[in-house]
Design an enzyme around this catalytic site. Structure first.
Site, PDB file in Angstrom:
ATOM      1  N   ILE A 144       0.922  -1.602  -0.067  1.00  0.00           N
ATOM      2  CA  ILE A 144       0.176   0.194   0.214  1.00  0.00           C
ATOM      3  C   ILE A 144       0.614   1.110   0.353  1.00  0.00           C
ATOM      4  O   ILE A 144       0.563   2.325  -0.428  1.00  0.00           O
ATOM      5  CB  ILE A 144      -0.245   0.149   1.109  1.00  0.00           C
ATOM      6  CG1 ILE A 144      -2.196  -1.151   1.544  1.00  0.00           C
ATOM      7  CG2 ILE A 144      -1.476   1.952   1.700  1.00  0.00           C
ATOM      8  CD1 ILE A 144      -2.838  -1.387   2.595  1.00  0.00           C
ATOM      9  N   ARG A 146      -4.535   1.306  10.696  1.00  0.00           N
ATOM     10  CA  ARG A 146      -6.062   0.730  11.831  1.00  0.00           C
ATOM     11  C   ARG A 146      -5.569   1.477  12.862  1.00  0.00           C
ATOM     12  O   ARG A 146      -5.148   2.411  13.181  1.00  0.00           O
ATOM     13  CB  ARG A 146      -5.179  -0.634  12.521  1.00  0.00           C
ATOM     14  CG  ARG A 146      -5.604  -1.870  11.720  1.00  0.00           C
ATOM     15  CD  ARG A 146      -6.405  -2.665  11.786  1.00  0.00           C
ATOM     16  NE  ARG A 146      -6.994  -3.148  11.069  1.00  0.00           N
ATOM     17  CZ  ARG A 146      -7.047  -3.789  10.088  1.00  0.00           C
ATOM     18  NH1 ARG A 146      -6.858  -3.107   9.530  1.00  0.00           N
ATOM     19  NH2 ARG A 146      -7.264  -5.015   9.129  1.00  0.00           N
ATOM     20  N   HIS A 159     -14.466   2.415   7.146  1.00  0.00           N
ATOM     21  CA  HIS A 159     -13.437   0.853   7.239  1.00  0.00           C
ATOM     22  C   HIS A 159     -13.418   0.444   6.057  1.00  0.00           C
ATOM     23  O   HIS A 159     -13.381  -0.681   6.131  1.00  0.00           O
ATOM     24  CB  HIS A 159     -13.471  -0.205   8.674  1.00  0.00           C
ATOM     25  CG  HIS A 159     -11.889  -0.411   8.292  1.00  0.00           C
ATOM     26  ND1 HIS A 159     -11.458  -1.429   9.543  1.00  0.00           N
ATOM     27  CD2 HIS A 159     -11.542  -0.594   7.814  1.00  0.00           C
ATOM     28  CE1 HIS A 159     -10.443  -1.930   9.581  1.00  0.00           C
ATOM     29  NE2 HIS A 159     -10.299  -1.607   8.321  1.00  0.00           N
ATOM     30  N   GLY A 192     -10.597  -0.905   1.865  1.00  0.00           N
ATOM     31  CA  GLY A 192     -10.278  -0.787   0.885  1.00  0.00           C
ATOM     32  C   GLY A 192     -10.897  -1.970   0.145  1.00  0.00           C
ATOM     33  O   GLY A 192     -10.576  -3.257  -0.784  1.00  0.00           O
ATOM     34  N   GLU A 198     -14.479   0.671  16.767  1.00  0.00           N
ATOM     35  CA  GLU A 198     -15.565   0.287  15.188  1.00  0.00           C
ATOM     36  C   GLU A 198     -16.361  -0.095  15.883  1.00  0.00           C
ATOM     37  O   GLU A 198     -16.328  -1.019  16.161  1.00  0.00           O
ATOM     38  CB  GLU A 198     -14.966  -0.064  14.420  1.00  0.00           C
ATOM     39  CG  GLU A 198     -13.357   0.303  13.694  1.00  0.00           C
ATOM     40  CD  GLU A 198     -12.613   0.574  12.469  1.00  0.00           C
ATOM     41  OE1 GLU A 198     -13.104  -1.121  12.049  1.00  0.00           O
ATOM     42  OE2 GLU A 198     -11.776   1.176  12.746  1.00  0.00           O
ATOM     43  N   ASP A 212     -10.129   6.761   7.963  1.00  0.00           N
ATOM     44  CA  ASP A 212     -11.380   5.178   7.791  1.00  0.00           C
ATOM     45  C   ASP A 212     -11.429   4.458   8.972  1.00  0.00           C
ATOM     46  O   ASP A 212     -11.982   3.086   8.227  1.00  0.00           O
ATOM     47  CB  ASP A 212     -10.437   4.747   6.148  1.00  0.00           C
ATOM     48  CG  ASP A 212     -11.798   3.150   5.933  1.00  0.00           C
ATOM     49  OD1 ASP A 212     -12.890   4.107   5.124  1.00  0.00           O
ATOM     50  OD2 ASP A 212     -10.860   2.388   5.544  1.00  0.00           O
TER      51      ASP A 212
END
Length: 310
Positions: A158, A225, A267, A270, A248, A243
């Site tokens: 990434i 994360r 999230h 991706g 969460e 994100d």
């Protein structure tokens, strides 16, 4: 050959999981825990030969779970992150754990670039103002990305894709990771106009990025994360795109909801049809290799990639 018993932990219907793994019909026998909790996981592990991991990390294989799985020979995580799994316990038991490295690199890097542009060009604020009947043409003060210094925290697939995209926009791109560093992390944070966090969560990266070390007006983008970036000390920044979060879904009273010039995302950086298809391909290829006696790819915990039935 007797089909391998695959225990599937993702929170998906069994019929859907069977459809996804249909190309392996006859080679594997798929099941899910009777109950989606700790007790259900431990009970189901007794017969599991292969575990298809839970991408939510709700059902993870810690040391106790590894002991409850005497037949376990391979763990395939259907994500890049392997949060919650005890890699050392799995390695000590001779059980390789593999992820799907690289499948979401393009998707996440594109999100990081898009989020950065949205913050610098004040796209969310401009949209809200126009919808409210305002016309802040002279007061929004958007900025250009070209010519900015972009610091990447993390330099895996990434990070390298981020470097390619940001460089194409005329940015000076630097990076820091645990294995590859162009400059010290403190220097990167203090001097970058944009800090993009794409490093894996581990004991050594938890709380790694302190926004208080960033210069006033800089932009912070986190697509890694939540536990990696400290969610305090953000007030002096020129923009924040998140994100991922420490908790969460994000609690309704979380202070980050009140921050100005903030872009929040559930999230999904991706998650695209293209990355999902790549993920399915990697998972199926590794499962096929495991049950066919061939080495599996993307093993993370140092165990042998050769899967031996027990």
């Amino acid at each position: 050959m007797t089909p391998w018993h695959v225990l599937a932990l993702p929170p998906l219907p069994l019929d859907l999981l069977r459809n996804v793994t249909a190309p392996l019909a006859g080679l594997i026998e798929l099941s899910v825990p009777a109950t989606r909790d700790r007790a259900g996981l431990l009970a189901a592990l007794a017969d599991a030969e292969i575990v298809l991991g839970d991408y939510t990390a709700e059902l993870a294989l810690d040391a106790e779970a590894v002991k409850a799985a005497p037949r376990l020979a391979f763990v395939q995580q259907p994500s890049v992150g392997v949060d919650g799994h005890d890699l050392d316990a799995l390695a000590a038991a001779g059980i390789p754990l593999a992820n799907t490295a690289g499948v979401s690199a393009v998707a996440v890097a594109e999100w990081c670039l898009a989020a950065t542009l949205a913050l610098l060009r004040k796209l969310v604020a401009a949209d809200a103002a126009v919808r409210a009947g305002e016309w802040p043409q002279l007061t929004l003060q958007p900025r250009e990305l070209s010519g900015s210094k972009v610091g990447l925290v993390g330099y895996g697939p990434i990070g390298r894709e981020c470097e390619r995209l940001f460089a194409a926009f005329g940015c000076e791109v630097t990076h820091w990771s645990r294995s590859s560093q162009r400059e010290p992390l403190e220097t990167l944070l203090a001097t970058s106009d944009v800090v993009v966090v794409v490093i894996a969560l581990a004991d050594g990266t938890r709380g790694l990025v302190d926004p208080a070390l960033m210069k006033p007006g800089a932009v912070l983008v986190n697509a890694a994360r939540g536990g990696i970036v400290r969610e305090s000390g953000l007030e002096h920044l020129g923009g924040v795109a998140l994100d991922v979060f420490e908790r969460e879904p994000l609690p309704a009273a979380d202070p980050v909801l009140e921050l100005p010039n903030t872009l929040l995302s559930p999230h999904v950086a991706g998650v695209t049809p293209q990355s999902t298809m790549r993920l399915f391909g990697v998972v199926l290829d590794n499962l096929r290799a495991a049950v066919s006696g061939e080495p599996v790819a993307h093993v993370l915990n140092g165990a042998s990639p050769q899967v031996d039935r027990r």
